[in-house]
Motif scaffolding. Structure first.
Motif, PDB file in Angstrom:
ATOM      1  N   LEU A 163       0.846  -1.183   0.000  1.00 54.75           N
ATOM      2  CA  LEU A 163       0.000   0.000   0.000  1.00 54.75           C
ATOM      3  C   LEU A 163       0.877   1.226   0.000  1.00 54.75           C
ATOM      4  N   LYS A 164       0.455   2.261  -0.706  1.00 52.81           N
ATOM      5  CA  LYS A 164       1.201   3.514  -0.681  1.00 52.81           C
ATOM      6  C   LYS A 164       0.237   4.636  -0.336  1.00 52.81           C
ATOM      7  N   ILE A 165       0.561   5.379   0.686  1.00 58.25           N
ATOM      8  CA  ILE A 165      -0.295   6.474   1.125  1.00 58.25           C
ATOM      9  C   ILE A 165       0.538   7.746   1.094  1.00 58.25           C
ATOM     10  N   ASN A 166       0.093   8.724   0.328  1.00 61.14           N
ATOM     11  CA  ASN A 166       0.842   9.980   0.228  1.00 61.14           C
ATOM     12  C   ASN A 166       0.476  10.931   1.360  1.00 61.14           C
ATOM     13  N   GLN A 167       1.414  11.824   1.665  1.00 61.23           N
ATOM     14  CA  GLN A 167       1.113  12.866   2.639  1.00 61.23           C
ATOM     15  C   GLN A 167      -0.135  13.627   2.182  1.00 61.23           C
ATOM     16  N   GLY A 168      -1.088  13.785   3.076  1.00 67.83           N
ATOM     17  CA  GLY A 168      -2.310  14.511   2.731  1.00 67.83           C
ATOM     18  C   GLY A 168      -3.418  13.643   2.175  1.00 67.83           C
ATOM     19  N   ASP A 169      -3.150  12.343   1.987  1.00 69.92           N
ATOM     20  CA  ASP A 169      -4.224  11.419   1.593  1.00 69.92           C
ATOM     21  C   ASP A 169      -5.191  11.218   2.767  1.00 69.92           C
ATOM     22  N   TRP A 170      -6.397  10.856   2.416  1.00 72.05           N
ATOM     23  CA  TRP A 170      -7.363  10.357   3.407  1.00 72.05           C
ATOM     24  C   TRP A 170      -7.766   8.980   2.920  1.00 72.05           C
ATOM     25  N   ILE A 171      -7.395   7.962   3.677  1.00 70.07           N
ATOM     26  CA  ILE A 171      -7.722   6.603   3.270  1.00 70.07           C
ATOM     27  C   ILE A 171      -8.749   6.019   4.232  1.00 70.07           C
ATOM     28  N   THR A 172      -9.863   5.606   3.651  1.00 70.41           N
ATOM     29  CA  THR A 172     -10.942   5.003   4.427  1.00 70.41           C
ATOM     30  C   THR A 172     -10.790   3.488   4.343  1.00 70.41           C
ATOM     31  N   ILE A 173     -10.849   2.820   5.493  1.00 72.24           N
ATOM     32  CA  ILE A 173     -10.665   1.370   5.528  1.00 72.24           C
ATOM     33  C   ILE A 173     -11.950   0.726   6.033  1.00 72.24           C
ATOM     34  N   VAL A 174     -12.536  -0.109   5.178  1.00 71.65           N
ATOM     35  CA  VAL A 174     -13.777  -0.781   5.554  1.00 71.65           C
ATOM     36  C   VAL A 174     -13.592  -2.294   5.454  1.00 71.65           C
ATOM     37  N   GLY A 175     -14.586  -3.022   5.941  1.00 68.54           N
ATOM     38  CA  GLY A 175     -14.491  -4.480   5.918  1.00 68.54           C
ATOM     39  C   GLY A 175     -15.146  -5.027   7.164  1.00 68.54           C
ATOM     40  N   SER A 176     -15.556  -6.287   7.104  1.00 72.62           N
ATOM     41  CA  SER A 176     -16.300  -6.836   8.230  1.00 72.62           C
ATOM     42  C   SER A 176     -15.387  -7.012   9.433  1.00 72.62           C
ATOM     43  N   ILE A 235     -10.201   4.340  -0.895  1.00 75.03           N
ATOM     44  CA  ILE A 235     -11.089   3.466  -0.116  1.00 75.03           C
ATOM     45  C   ILE A 235     -10.575   2.040  -0.233  1.00 75.03           C
ATOM     46  N   LEU A 236     -10.271   1.477   0.929  1.00 73.11           N
ATOM     47  CA  LEU A 236      -9.684   0.148   0.972  1.00 73.11           C
ATOM     48  C   LEU A 236     -10.694  -0.800   1.612  1.00 73.11           C
ATOM     49  N   THR A 237     -11.053  -1.848   0.917  1.00 70.57           N
ATOM     50  CA  THR A 237     -11.958  -2.836   1.508  1.00 70.57           C
ATOM     51  C   THR A 237     -11.157  -4.077   1.861  1.00 70.57           C
ATOM     52  N   MET A 238     -11.164  -4.438   3.143  1.00 71.27           N
ATOM     53  CA  MET A 238     -10.401  -5.595   3.625  1.00 71.27           C
ATOM     54  C   MET A 238     -11.317  -6.808   3.750  1.00 71.27           C
ATOM     55  N   ARG A 239     -10.760  -7.989   3.453  1.00 70.85           N
ATOM     56  CA  ARG A 239     -11.467  -9.234   3.764  1.00 70.85           C
ATOM     57  C   ARG A 239     -10.455 -10.304   4.138  1.00 70.85           C
ATOM     58  N   ASP A 240     -10.619 -10.890   5.309  1.00 66.91           N
ATOM     59  CA  ASP A 240      -9.739 -11.974   5.779  1.00 66.91           C
ATOM     60  C   ASP A 240      -8.261 -11.628   5.624  1.00 66.91           C
ATOM     61  N   ILE A 297      -6.586  -7.326   0.808  1.00 67.44           N
ATOM     62  CA  ILE A 297      -7.263  -6.187   0.199  1.00 67.44           C
ATOM     63  C   ILE A 297      -8.206  -6.731  -0.857  1.00 67.44           C
ATOM     64  N   LYS A 298      -9.510  -6.539  -0.612  1.00 74.92           N
ATOM     65  CA  LYS A 298     -10.511  -7.067  -1.537  1.00 74.92           C
ATOM     66  C   LYS A 298     -10.752  -6.087  -2.666  1.00 74.92           C
ATOM     67  N   GLU A 299     -10.824  -4.813  -2.310  1.00 78.00           N
ATOM     68  CA  GLU A 299     -10.994  -3.757  -3.316  1.00 78.00           C
ATOM     69  C   GLU A 299     -10.182  -2.567  -2.886  1.00 78.00           C
ATOM     70  N   HIS A 300      -9.654  -1.842  -3.875  1.00 77.45           N
ATOM     71  CA  HIS A 300      -8.888  -0.637  -3.553  1.00 77.45           C
ATOM     72  C   HIS A 300      -9.229   0.413  -4.585  1.00 77.45           C
ATOM     73  N   TYR A 301      -9.961   1.418  -4.142  1.00 77.62           N
ATOM     74  CA  TYR A 301     -10.375   2.486  -5.027  1.00 77.62           C
ATOM     75  C   TYR A 301      -9.519   3.713  -4.742  1.00 77.62           C
ATOM     76  N   ILE A 302      -8.850   4.241  -5.764  1.00 86.55           N
ATOM     77  CA  ILE A 302      -8.044   5.451  -5.577  1.00 86.55           C
ATOM     78  C   ILE A 302      -8.598   6.546  -6.464  1.00 86.55           C
ATOM     79  N   HIS A 303      -8.995   7.613  -5.826  1.00 90.92           N
ATOM     80  CA  HIS A 303      -9.549   8.755  -6.533  1.00 90.92           C
ATOM     81  C   HIS A 303      -8.461   9.808  -6.633  1.00 90.92           C
ATOM     82  N   GLU A 304      -7.859   9.935  -7.821  1.00 93.81           N
ATOM     83  CA  GLU A 304      -6.782  10.922  -7.987  1.00 93.81           C
ATOM     84  C   GLU A 304      -7.400  12.303  -8.069  1.00 93.81           C
TER      85      GLU A 304
END
Ligand code: ADP
Ligand code: ADP
Length: 229
Positions: free
Chosen positions: A25-38, A208-213, A216-223
């Protein structure tokens, strides 16, 4: 500024739980990353490894060019004190201390007390809690407690704010207030990692990062050039 490379975290020996299964995973300074998953998908473990609270089984994490594995305990503590702050679902305030004391206590051994008090009072104004300075946590509502926790988290002027379901115990009105405060924090350039179960909060942020077990199940990056949203 935060780079995870093939991060594996296992708990226990028999049975072994793979909480993170080769996460990159790469997170830039100033990113907002939302992490979801059961529940149990590895969200808290992910925050804790970025926060330097948990050793990796394998892989590597870099924060601002520092390889966490190369740091000794003191250096990790320093990173946690100066660069990374947390807010939690259950606030984690000290009930025996006043609001003002709660805010300055973690930094008290390291910084001038008068200076800390001045800064804490400014922060209390910014979260609209001047009138609660000398109250104790038990006298506050949940929303007020989380505002105190935010003020405490911001005292060190961190680069990264880790949010572990910070609105999980709040009603929708208080949730809005807390989200506005986190948005204001983000607009100052602070990187936000935000774990939530709340579908209504997922749209905040540009990743938006969706975790499962543990994966990373899905990873959406909005540039976007406009990070303020
Ligand atoms: P989430 O935050 O998404 O609920 P966690 O990161 O807390 O997920 O947990 C991921 C997995 O690791 C789960 O299977 C959980 O039961 C397990 N786990 C978490 N913490 C521990 C621990 N201290 N000891 C053993 N297993 C753990
Ligand atoms: P410990 O590492 O033993 O938990 P600390 O003095 O580091 O002790 O922190 C005590 C508590 O203060 C933590 O559990 C946490 O709730 C809170 N705290 C400390 N530093 C921060 C910070 N930078 N951001 C948010 N909360 C913090």
């Amino acid at each position: 500024m935060i780079i995870l490379e093939d991060v594996i975290v296992k708990y226990g020996t028999n049975p072994v739980t793979i909480a993170l299964n080769k996460i990159s995973l790469k997170i830039n300074q100033g990113d907002w990353i939302t992490i979801v998953g059961s529940s149990g998908s590895g969200k808290s473990t992910l925050l804790n490894v970025v926060g330097g609270l948990l050793p990796l089984t394998s892989g590597a994490i870099q924060i601002s060019g520092l390889d966490l594995a190369q740091l000794n305990n003191n250096e990790i503590q320093e990173l946690r004190r100066n660069t990374i702050s947390y807010i939690y679902q259950d606030f984690k305030l000290f009930n025996q201390y006043t609001v003002l004391e709660n805010i300055i206590v973690p930094q008290l051994p390291y910084q001038d007390k008068k200076n800390l008090i001045t800064k804490a009072k400014h922060l209390l104004t910014s979260v609209n809690l001047d009138h609660r300075t000398n109250h104790f946590p038990t006298q506050l509502s949940g929303g007020e407690k989380q505002r105190v926790a935010i003020a405490r988290a911001l005292l060190s002027e961190p680069a990264i704010l880790l949010c572990d379901e910070p609105t999980g115990n709040l009603d929708s009105e208080n949730t809005d207030v807390i989200m506005q405060l986190i948005k204001a924090t983000h607009s100052k350039g602070i990187t936000i990692l935000f774990v939530t179960h709340d579908q209504k909060l997922i749209h905040y942020g540009n990743q938006i990062l969706t975790m499962r077990d543990g994966n990373i199940k899905e990873h959406y990056i909005h540039e976007t050039n406009d990070k303020k949203k």
